[in-house]
Design an enzyme around this catalytic site. Structure first.
Site, PDB file in Angstrom:
ATOM      1  N   PHE B 116       9.774  -0.615  -2.806  1.00 49.80           N
ATOM      2  CA  PHE B 116       8.784  -0.939  -1.514  1.00 49.80           C
ATOM      3  C   PHE B 116       8.330   0.293  -1.040  1.00 49.80           C
ATOM      4  O   PHE B 116       8.908   1.474  -1.433  1.00 49.80           O
ATOM      5  CB  PHE B 116       9.165  -1.710  -0.440  1.00 49.80           C
ATOM      6  CG  PHE B 116       8.645  -3.239  -0.568  1.00 49.80           C
ATOM      7  CD1 PHE B 116       8.655  -4.035  -1.337  1.00 49.80           C
ATOM      8  CD2 PHE B 116       7.867  -3.374   0.758  1.00 49.80           C
ATOM      9  CE1 PHE B 116       7.856  -5.129  -1.384  1.00 49.80           C
ATOM     10  CE2 PHE B 116       7.162  -4.680   0.708  1.00 49.80           C
ATOM     11  CZ  PHE B 116       7.201  -5.512  -0.276  1.00 49.80           C
ATOM     12  N   GLN B 229       0.030  -2.489  13.213  1.00 52.84           N
ATOM     13  CA  GLN B 229       0.020  -2.054  11.588  1.00 52.84           C
ATOM     14  C   GLN B 229      -1.052  -2.734  11.029  1.00 52.84           C
ATOM     15  O   GLN B 229      -1.445  -3.810  11.287  1.00 52.84           O
ATOM     16  CB  GLN B 229       1.443  -2.338  11.129  1.00 52.84           C
ATOM     17  CG  GLN B 229       1.308  -2.002   9.488  1.00 52.84           C
ATOM     18  CD  GLN B 229       2.692  -2.122   9.288  1.00 52.84           C
ATOM     19  OE1 GLN B 229       3.300  -3.154   8.814  1.00 52.84           O
ATOM     20  NE2 GLN B 229       3.322  -0.690   9.004  1.00 52.84           N
ATOM     21  N   HIS B 231      -2.515  -3.510   7.369  1.00 47.83           N
ATOM     22  CA  HIS B 231      -1.653  -3.617   6.098  1.00 47.83           C
ATOM     23  C   HIS B 231      -2.791  -3.301   5.206  1.00 47.83           C
ATOM     24  O   HIS B 231      -4.179  -3.370   5.392  1.00 47.83           O
ATOM     25  CB  HIS B 231      -1.600  -5.099   5.605  1.00 47.83           C
ATOM     26  CG  HIS B 231      -0.467  -4.984   4.519  1.00 47.83           C
ATOM     27  ND1 HIS B 231      -0.998  -5.019   3.283  1.00 47.83           N
ATOM     28  CD2 HIS B 231       0.848  -5.148   4.247  1.00 47.83           C
ATOM     29  CE1 HIS B 231       0.027  -5.079   2.420  1.00 47.83           C
ATOM     30  NE2 HIS B 231       1.068  -5.343   3.033  1.00 47.83           N
ATOM     31  N   LEU B 241      -2.986 -11.774   3.188  1.00 45.97           N
ATOM     32  CA  LEU B 241      -2.496 -10.626   2.840  1.00 45.97           C
ATOM     33  C   LEU B 241      -2.156 -10.478   1.288  1.00 45.97           C
ATOM     34  O   LEU B 241      -1.883 -11.708   0.518  1.00 45.97           O
ATOM     35  CB  LEU B 241      -1.004 -10.844   3.319  1.00 45.97           C
ATOM     36  CG  LEU B 241       0.224  -9.648   3.123  1.00 45.97           C
ATOM     37  CD1 LEU B 241       0.037  -8.378   3.394  1.00 45.97           C
ATOM     38  CD2 LEU B 241       1.567 -10.335   3.511  1.00 45.97           C
ATOM     39  N   GLU B 244       2.515  -5.797  -0.524  1.00 44.97           N
ATOM     40  CA  GLU B 244       2.933  -4.627  -0.972  1.00 44.97           C
ATOM     41  C   GLU B 244       3.886  -4.512  -2.286  1.00 44.97           C
ATOM     42  O   GLU B 244       3.732  -3.566  -3.057  1.00 44.97           O
ATOM     43  CB  GLU B 244       3.712  -4.098  -0.047  1.00 44.97           C
ATOM     44  CG  GLU B 244       4.125  -2.531  -0.257  1.00 44.97           C
ATOM     45  CD  GLU B 244       4.758  -1.780   1.199  1.00 44.97           C
ATOM     46  OE1 GLU B 244       4.017  -1.847   2.193  1.00 44.97           O
ATOM     47  OE2 GLU B 244       5.655  -1.160   1.115  1.00 44.97           O
ATOM     48  N   ARG B 275       2.431   2.506   5.134  1.00 49.29           N
ATOM     49  CA  ARG B 275       1.527   1.816   5.066  1.00 49.29           C
ATOM     50  C   ARG B 275       0.340   2.397   6.040  1.00 49.29           C
ATOM     51  O   ARG B 275      -0.801   2.323   5.632  1.00 49.29           O
ATOM     52  CB  ARG B 275       1.849   0.269   5.787  1.00 49.29           C
ATOM     53  CG  ARG B 275       2.362  -0.471   4.781  1.00 49.29           C
ATOM     54  CD  ARG B 275       2.727  -1.762   5.600  1.00 49.29           C
ATOM     55  NE  ARG B 275       3.443  -2.506   4.472  1.00 49.29           N
ATOM     56  CZ  ARG B 275       4.182  -3.775   4.844  1.00 49.29           C
ATOM     57  NH1 ARG B 275       4.116  -4.269   6.019  1.00 49.29           N
ATOM     58  NH2 ARG B 275       4.660  -4.671   3.861  1.00 49.29           N
ATOM     59  N   HIS B 339      -2.009  -6.776  10.624  1.00 48.19           N
ATOM     60  CA  HIS B 339      -1.014  -7.217  10.042  1.00 48.19           C
ATOM     61  C   HIS B 339       0.463  -7.338  10.885  1.00 48.19           C
ATOM     62  O   HIS B 339       1.000  -8.482  11.105  1.00 48.19           O
ATOM     63  CB  HIS B 339      -0.574  -6.500   9.029  1.00 48.19           C
ATOM     64  CG  HIS B 339       0.730  -7.110   8.078  1.00 48.19           C
ATOM     65  ND1 HIS B 339       0.715  -8.438   7.558  1.00 48.19           N
ATOM     66  CD2 HIS B 339       1.692  -6.571   7.704  1.00 48.19           C
ATOM     67  CE1 HIS B 339       1.569  -8.695   6.735  1.00 48.19           C
ATOM     68  NE2 HIS B 339       2.236  -7.604   6.839  1.00 48.19           N
ATOM     69  N   ARG B 374       5.990   0.351  10.661  1.00 46.97           N
ATOM     70  CA  ARG B 374       7.143  -0.339   9.859  1.00 46.97           C
ATOM     71  C   ARG B 374       6.854  -0.024   8.460  1.00 46.97           C
ATOM     72  O   ARG B 374       5.762  -0.356   8.018  1.00 46.97           O
ATOM     73  CB  ARG B 374       6.943  -1.772  10.440  1.00 46.97           C
ATOM     74  CG  ARG B 374       8.121  -2.538   9.815  1.00 46.97           C
ATOM     75  CD  ARG B 374       7.967  -3.841  10.231  1.00 46.97           C
ATOM     76  NE  ARG B 374       6.819  -4.833   9.753  1.00 46.97           N
ATOM     77  CZ  ARG B 374       6.292  -5.237   8.608  1.00 46.97           C
ATOM     78  NH1 ARG B 374       7.150  -4.866   7.617  1.00 46.97           N
ATOM     79  NH2 ARG B 374       5.427  -5.859   8.476  1.00 46.97           N
TER      80      ARG B 374
END
Lengths: 296, 560, 320
Positions: B116, B229, B231, B241, B244, B275, B339, B374
């Site tokens: 990730f 955030q 995304h 979404l 990721e 991100r 997001h 995050r």
């Protein structure tokens, strides 16, 4: 126009009136049939729940026989049609599966190459003959009949097996044929629901409640009869209708016609020739209206 | 009037709320959960990619996870909190597996991992691309087993404060339209984020930030609310979404020239930079004319059909349903979208807020483990670790809290407010119009790139929207399932959240993490290794500061 | 383009609460889902329209309803796909669940049935220190069931629930399969025993409605069939459902096609005192059929080459 004829079990069993009616109707429609005497039961979805591979193997055997005959298969039962369509789709989509099945068929000298075409007589009439051609062969219209279509689950679901996308209009075949004989379609919510037959011996109460619901709904909407392309549905809706009515404490008298019988009547066969006299729920009302139509 | 009384009341039934409930139940408390939707409808189900954990039993090092998280946070995360989260991650993961989560495995049948963003090591554990849903279902299974009471489809309208302590909530039962008082010695807010303050957003329509606003109104501090955030990969059109995990499995980001443009922005980590970095890169490509119809392309074709259909089947379904793209055949158009909010109700590592008896966990809380940005797959971890800790701590607190008399008149204020909303003469305005205007404002001015003028414009706009709200009528006067009333009340809370985001953003005179100011593009460690706290006051939001907790890792220049 | 939504509404607070259809004509975009259009009605035309929705991405399960007569997720259904050249779309609440208001139904019976299947992992004790070791194929397989978002569409269109509200139904049974199919769960025997009772796996008619309407490809009916197979394998084969399957299989193996006349006694068991009732109940039907000659042949002949069918049965069942 020639087909490998797969009559299935019930048309020669619990609905013995269907098989001879189909032969007569096909002859009149110039549909040539070569019966698949050596073909087995499709498994009806019951064998499949136990062992899908077994079901696919038995059906692949039937398909391979049709390939050897060089003919498309004609079915006369929604359940046979659906179960075979599903098996065919699985076999065609998965070469490894097909190869494994063929391994078992080999000993009998059979191999399924994946080219079988399987068509219910209802689809054949709508798609291969065509409504307009069909109408030319009809000798009488049945304008006074109000008929509720009842498909039988496996000829409408699961859609992944039934090639609706590549056959526009297939989903309305039954209505199209009812209209073609000049009758009026009674649309009702039970049209594509379950007749209850598969659980008749397992949970009779529920099975009969389904029979009572569908037949009484059709009756309340003024239908003279229900028409079905599925002998299993016929067996439950017709033979068990009196018991269903008494279980649910209602009065129902709803004759059930096999689709080929209806077409036969329009082709000029008498109700007797179509075996209507063998039904449990007397189709006298239909017979009278057909007689009326014959006079005109 | 029925009396409802508990030791611990958990508001919200997503992952944090359910984990807190299970912990409080295990701690012997009389615990109940109150939620405006059925637990499995909670927005945790939209988390796709996975949950991070360094399994020390297989040689991974939680220090490395912690450092990646610190760096990902752009050094705004409190390092003591991050250490707690990362050190407890392994046990947390195993506990979830024992509860029944069907994590994907490796060839030996051990838990499998994927990579990730923002991390060199593959330590993200997953269930295809429905990890959040799979966790949510399993926690719900545990809730059913525990037989904890659930007030389902009850909307909390305010916190009950007695002598400076939180002692319960007032709630609207949607099925009947009745207002109820639920007394509780401790209350845990687990109401999720506030994504719908922005439009568009990856978040569900229920994600309206009322927990944050309620705590704020009751006097609790919100912290780092400017950290929102975006995304990098949300679907063109409706902004759903696209996980990721797609990039974790190896997908590329391409601009209109077919270039993997991340080379320019993050030459080492490429598509798997953190991100904030990737979102800025995508937005820059679009802004500089190398986009495709307002988007760039996410290309998965080289991953192959089988991988897509087993590990990324949900986003493949979404792409097919909504933009008619099969990911195995075609790249899919994506753009950054709102997001997640790193900011939230300030808590310690046990979920305690600045108000006695009030706890918070999950996205509505700010512990702070995410700081300015995050990392992907840290949010599920956050919900479970701090959900459990807050449930445990609240149960202990409640056991010693003693009784307090609470007058039933505490529901009057909310009752009067509802009456007022229903009695006003409807004008041309509607909750939907105000909500849309708010979302547009936030998305235009307080988004990936910000500047002083824009943020000032946003503050003024939000104040105007608040004035419109003060005149707003609810057109539906029914009692049963009156969603018009529900949405109007949510909107009131959302406007407070929007305001705190704007004023916090204006206060931070630097660029850090998700807060990037084109007029002050540099990070300023000298002056801004500080959290921004915001309290409600009669004059509006008031700002305070708190130094970031540093244990082992001094701020470094951040590149991926 | 324009679309007319014919929405079945119900207001429990009106003087005489009656379900009725109300039509709303709205401008929509080509790409609109049914949910988009309903939200538009709610936001711009009638704020009192009640429906549940949240994620807009077919994952939260809130917005199941009937569109053109079939249950579906409103957020996953493009308007264009259901308009079929018409400009009107019929939208109704789910069936088999009581309506609270407009498109909102009471799902309490749904959740009660989920609860009835003991929906939590009951693993072997003691727990391992680390994770349970489990084959990835098993986990991937379960992901298909875990994909269930509990939207209720299958329950809405289930043909059995229509006549018997006590049936556990497709969603709860699929949930049960999620545990029976989980290699970590140690309560298979107990679960399968319970599921083999009335209202359980054998009451499904195999009508495929749930498979057809499930928006997530969970195929609940297929899971029910897998449960039947496992129940028989686990020895729960004394009920009519299992006997029906076994009888059918034996008869087809024997002659290549179904001998209906022998199916009924074989299912009920000729010498089973408990079956006397059902058997006697069949007699009037038999007599009626006899009168009309609507009966299978008394002498059931095997198909030509039946030995090949028998060989396939043996070979394939040995393989299993």
């Amino acid at each position: 126009m020639k087909y490998a004829f797969f009559p299935g079990c019930v048309s020669r069993g619990g609905c013995p009136e269907l098989y001879p009616a189909v032969l007569k109707v096909c002859e009149r429609l110039d549909i040539e049939l070569e019966e698949m005497y050596g073909a087995s039961c499709t498994g009806s979805g019951i064998l499949q729940e136990k062992n899908e591979f077994l079901g696919d193997t038995l059906n692949a055997r039937t398909f391979a026989m049709a390939e050897q005959m060089g003919l498309p298969i004609m079915t006369i039962c929604s359940t046979c049609q659906g179960v075979m369509s599903q098996a065919n789709k699985r076999l065609r989509d998965d070469p490894a599966h097909l190869a494994e099945v063929n391994e078992t068929l080999k000993e009998e000298g059979l191999e399924y190459r994946g080219t079988a075409e399987i068509k219910h007589i209802m689809w054949i009439m709508v798609e291969d003959i065509g409504i307009e051609e069909l109408k030319k062969k009809f000798v009488r219209a049945l304008p006074d009949l109000k008929l509720a279509p009842f498909y039988g689950c496996y000829i409408v679901r699961p859609s992944w097996a039934l090639e609706f996308d590549s056959h526009p209009g297939r989903e309305r075949s039954l209505e199209a044929l009812i209209e073609a004989v000049g009758a009026t379609v009674v649309d009702f919510s039970g049209k594509t629901r379950c007749c209850g037959f598969p659980i008749l011996t397992i949970n009779e109460k529920n099975s009969l409640a389904m029979v009572a619901n569908h037949t009484s709904e059709a009756q309340s909407l003024g239908a003279d009869a229900m028409v079905t392309p599925c002998p299993l549905c016929h067996l439950n809706l017709d033979s068990f209708q009196p018991k269903a009515a008494s279980q649910n404490g209602i009065r129902i008298h709803m004759p059930i016609l096999h689709l080929p019988q209806l077409v036969g009547l329009a082709l000029g066969f008498s109700p007797k020739e179509m075996g209507l006299g063998r039904h449990i729920v007397s189709p006298r009302r239909i017979e009278e209206k057909v007689a009326e139509a014959a006079k005109v | 009037m029925a009396v409802y009384e508990h030791d611990v009341l958990v508001v919200g039934a997503g992952l944090a709320g359910m984990r807190a409930t299970i912990a409080a139940d295990a701690g012997g408390a009389n615990v109940a959960m109150i939620t405006k939707v059925h637990p499995v409808r909670s927005h945790s189900n939209a988390a796709q990619g996975g949950i991070n954990a360094a399994l020390t039993s297989r040689g991974d090092d939680w220090d490395d996870h912690a450092l990646a998280t610190v760096k990902g946070s752009d050094y705004l995360g409190d390092q003591d909190a991050i250490e707690v989260m990362c050190s407890e991650a392994g046990d947390t993961l195993i506990e979830l597996e024992h509860m029944g989560v069907i994590f994907n495995r490796d060839e030996e049948g051990h838990l499998g991992t994927r990579r990730f963003g923002g991390q060199e090591v593959a330590r993200t554990f997953f269930v295809a691309d429905i990890t959040g849903q799979a966790l949510l279902q399993v926690l719900y299974e545990q809730i059913v087993k525990s037989q904890a009471r659930i007030y389902e489809e009850w909307f909390v309208t305010s916190l009950v404060m007695v002598d400076g302590q939180c002692r319960g909530v007032v709630a609207l039962e949607l099925m009947t339209g009745q207002l109820h008082l639920i007394k509780s010695k401790a209350v845990i807010l687990a109401t999720g984020g506030s994504g719908r303050v922005y439009e568009p957003s990856t978040n569900g329509l229920i994600v309206t930030g009322e927990g944050m606003a309620m705590a704020y109104r009751a006097g609790a501090a919100l912290m780092d609310m400017e950290m929102v955030q975006y995304h990098p990969t949300t679907l063109k059109g409706n902004g759903i979404l696209m996980t990721e995990a797609a990039r974790g499995e190896g997908a590329y980001l391409l601009n209109s020239e077919g270039d993997r443009f991340m080379e320019k922005y993050a030459p080492n980590m490429m598509e798997l930079a953190s991100r904030d970095v990737v979102s800025r890169a995508v937005q820059t490509e679009i802004n500089e004319g190398r986009g495709v119809d307002g988007c760039v392309l996410l290309d998965l074709r080289h991953l192959g059909r089988e991988l897509i259909e087993t590990k990324l089947s949900y986003i493949n379904e979404v792409a097919l349903d909504f933009v008619n793209v099969n990911l195995a055949d075609q790249p899919v158009p994506i753009r950054p979208g709102c997001h997640y909010i790193m900011g939230g109700i300030k808590t310690d590592v046990n979920g305690a807020t600045t108000i006695p008896g009030l706890y918070a966990a999950g996205e509505c809380a700010n512990v702070s483990v995410h700081g300015g940005n995050r990392l992907g797959a840290n949010s599920l971890l956050d919900t479970i670790v701090f959900g459990r800790r807050s449930g445990h701590t609240a149960a202990t607190y409640a056991a010693e809290a003693g009784e307090k008399a609470i007058s039933e008149s505490v529901i009057n204020a909310d009752r009067d407010f509802i009456k007022l909303l229903m009695s006003r003469e409807p004008g041309n305005d509607s909750w939907a119009k105000i909500r849309r205007d708010m979302g547009d404002t936030m998305n235009e001015h307080v988004a990936v790139f910000r500047n002083e003028d824009g943020m000032q414009t946003a503050v003024k706009a939000i104040l105007q929207l608040k004035e419109r709200f003060a005149q707003l009528a609810v057109r539906d006067n029914s009692q049963v399932f009156n969603t018009s009333l529900l949405f109007t009340m949510e909107l009131g809370f959302m406007l407070d959240v929007a305001e705190t985001i704007c004023v916090s953003a204006l206060a931070r005179k630097e660029s850090r993490g998700a807060h990037y100011r084109t007029d002050i593009p540099e990070r300023d460690d000298e002056n801004w290794m500080r959290h921004i706290l915001v309290h409600a006051s009669p004059e509006g939001p008031s700002i305070d500061y708190l130094p970031v907790v540093i244990t082992r890792w001094q701020p470094q220049a951040r590149s991926y | 383009m324009q679309v007319t939504l014919a929405i079945k509404r119900f207001n429990p607070e009106s003087d005489k609460p009656q379900p009725h259809y109300e039509e709303f004509t709205v401008d929509v975009e080509e790409h609109f889902t049914v949910l988009d259009s309903l939200i538009k009605v709610r936001e711009e035309v009638d704020e009192s329209l009640a429906l549940r929705c949240s994620c807009r991405a077919s994952i939260c399960g809130s917005c199941a309803m009937r569109v053109e007569g079939h249950a579906t997720l409103a957020c996953k259904t493009k308007l264009i796909s259901v308009m079929d050249g018409q400009s009107k779309v019929r939208i109704e609440p789910m069936t088999n669940q009581p309506v609270i208001k407009d498109l909102v139904v009471d799902m309490k019976p749904f959740w009660d049935k989920i609860r009835d299947v003991e929906p939590w992992l009951q693993p072997q004790e003691p727990e391992p220190e680390d994770e349970y070791i489990a084959p990835n194929e098993a986990m991937i397989h379960l992901t298909g069931v875990m994909g269930c978002i509990m939207c209720g569409a299958c329950v809405s269109d289930c043909t059995v629930l229509e006549v018997d509200p006590n049936f556990l139904g497709p969603a709860a049974l699929a949930k049960a399969y999620r545990f029976v199919g989980d290699p970590r769960d140690d309560a298979d025997k107990h679960r399968l025993k319970e599921l083999s009772k009335y209202t359980g796996i054998w009451d499904c008619t195999r009508c495929y409605e749930c498979v057809e309407v499930c928006p997530k490809g969970v195929a609940p009916m297929d899971r029910i069939m897998a449960l039947r197979d496992r129940a028989i394998a686990a020895g729960f084969d004394g009920n009519y459902g299992a006997r029906h399957t076994e009888a059918f299989s034996d008869l087809v193996e024997h002659s290549g096609w179904l001998d209906e006349l022998r199916m009924i006694p074989k299912t009920f068991g000729m010498f089973n005192p408990l079956s006397l009732g059902p058997l006697l109940g069949m007699i009037p039907i038999g007599l009626r059929a006899l009168r009309r000659r609507k009966l299978p042949p008394i002498r059931h002949k095997s198909i030509p080459g039946v030995k090949n069918v028998r060989r396939i049965f043996k070979k394939v069942e040995a393989r299993k």
